[in-house]
Scaffold this motif. Sequence first.
Motif, short mmCIF file in Angstrom:
data_model
loop_
_atom_site.label_atom_id
_atom_site.label_comp_id
_atom_site.label_asym_id
_atom_site.label_seq_id
_atom_site.Cartn_x
_atom_site.Cartn_y
_atom_site.Cartn_z
N GLU A 1 2.54 3.62 -1.52
CA GLU A 1 3.39 4.33 -0.87
C GLU A 1 3.18 5.67 -1.79
O GLU A 1 3.33 6.59 -1.10
CB GLU A 1 4.91 3.73 -1.14
CG GLU A 1 5.07 2.70 -0.19
CD GLU A 1 6.22 2.07 -0.21
OE1 GLU A 1 7.09 1.89 0.76
OE2 GLU A 1 6.56 1.40 -1.25
N TRP A 2 3.11 5.45 -3.11
CA TRP A 2 2.98 6.95 -3.65
C TRP A 2 1.72 7.66 -3.29
O TRP A 2 2.12 8.98 -2.94
CB TRP A 2 2.67 6.51 -5.27
CG TRP A 2 2.35 7.72 -6.27
CD1 TRP A 2 1.32 8.18 -6.42
CD2 TRP A 2 3.37 8.35 -7.06
NE1 TRP A 2 1.34 9.32 -7.22
CE2 TRP A 2 2.50 9.20 -7.79
CE3 TRP A 2 4.63 8.31 -7.29
CZ2 TRP A 2 3.08 10.25 -8.64
CZ3 TRP A 2 5.25 8.96 -8.36
CH2 TRP A 2 4.52 9.82 -8.81
N PHE A 3 0.69 7.11 -3.14
CA PHE A 3 -0.50 7.96 -2.73
C PHE A 3 -0.42 8.11 -1.06
O PHE A 3 -0.95 9.30 -0.63
CB PHE A 3 -1.85 6.80 -2.94
CG PHE A 3 -2.29 7.02 -4.45
CD1 PHE A 3 -2.69 8.19 -4.97
CD2 PHE A 3 -2.13 6.05 -4.95
CE1 PHE A 3 -2.82 8.14 -6.35
CE2 PHE A 3 -2.31 5.94 -6.54
CZ PHE A 3 -2.93 7.08 -7.19
N THR A 4 0.30 7.48 -0.40
CA THR A 4 0.31 7.56 1.18
C THR A 4 1.15 8.90 1.23
O THR A 4 0.88 9.67 2.12
CB THR A 4 0.86 6.42 1.71
OG1 THR A 4 0.11 5.33 1.85
CG2 THR A 4 1.31 6.86 3.39
N THR A 5 2.23 8.86 0.56
CA THR A 5 3.05 10.17 0.45
C THR A 5 2.32 11.64 0.23
O THR A 5 2.33 12.57 0.93
CB THR A 5 4.43 9.92 -0.27
OG1 THR A 5 5.15 8.88 0.08
CG2 THR A 5 5.38 11.32 -0.31
N LEU A 6 1.75 11.40 -0.80
CA LEU A 6 0.67 12.56 -1.21
C LEU A 6 -0.44 12.94 -0.35
O LEU A 6 -0.37 14.22 0.10
CB LEU A 6 0.31 12.45 -2.63
CG LEU A 6 1.46 12.40 -3.79
CD1 LEU A 6 0.54 12.11 -5.16
CD2 LEU A 6 2.04 13.51 -3.86
N LYS A 7 -0.88 11.98 0.16
CA LYS A 7 -1.87 12.21 1.33
C LYS A 7 -1.26 12.91 2.64
O LYS A 7 -1.86 13.81 3.04
CB LYS A 7 -2.70 10.98 1.69
CG LYS A 7 -3.54 11.03 2.74
CD LYS A 7 -4.42 9.67 3.31
CE LYS A 7 -5.32 9.92 4.09
NZ LYS A 7 -5.39 9.03 5.25
N LYS A 8 -0.12 12.44 3.06
CA LYS A 8 0.61 12.98 4.29
C LYS A 8 0.91 14.49 3.93
O LYS A 8 1.10 15.23 4.71
CB LYS A 8 1.81 12.02 4.63
CG LYS A 8 1.22 10.79 5.20
CD LYS A 8 2.79 10.09 5.82
CE LYS A 8 2.11 8.83 6.32
NZ LYS A 8 3.34 7.96 7.16
N ALA A 9 1.51 14.61 2.63
CA ALA A 9 1.97 15.97 2.22
C ALA A 9 0.72 16.90 2.29
O ALA A 9 0.89 18.38 2.75
CB ALA A 9 2.36 16.17 0.89
N TYR A 10 -0.39 16.57 2.01
CA TYR A 10 -1.65 17.17 2.01
C TYR A 10 -2.29 17.79 3.37
O TYR A 10 -2.71 18.63 3.56
CB TYR A 10 -2.97 16.65 1.26
CG TYR A 10 -4.00 17.56 1.01
CD1 TYR A 10 -3.87 18.57 0.27
CD2 TYR A 10 -5.35 17.24 1.74
CE1 TYR A 10 -5.09 19.51 0.12
CE2 TYR A 10 -6.14 18.02 1.57
CZ TYR A 10 -6.11 19.25 0.56
OH TYR A 10 -7.17 20.26 0.56
#
Length: 114
Positions: free
Chosen positions: A10-19
């Motif tokens: 979820e940490w990486f998914t959130t950052l990917k979506k922010a990007y």
Amino acid sequence: GSATDFDEDEWFTTLKKAYEMEQLVMDHGKIMDHYDPDKRIGMIIDEWGTWYDPEPGTNPGFLYQQNTLRDALVCALHFHIFHRHCQRIHMANIAQTVNVLQAMVLTKDEKMIL
């Protein structure tokens, strides 16, 4: 998912979506460049930030949300994107400031956390 109870995925998914903001800005910028090559008209990014499931025990309609380091990194990533495209982006507004979504200030009765 949860604002405070999340796993590594979820940490990486959130950052990917922010990007994904980068691509949105570039795509809209290309369209605007076609009609406004001199960049006289600025882009405004309104109500950016994270939005997770309601916190347990809170009123879902109030959108109360505790921030974590993950949210700070989302914020930093968005600022980096906004600054990189400042020729076109003239203003960007975080969604909320106090007690809602990616708020910078949370209050409860006489208590406050920044």
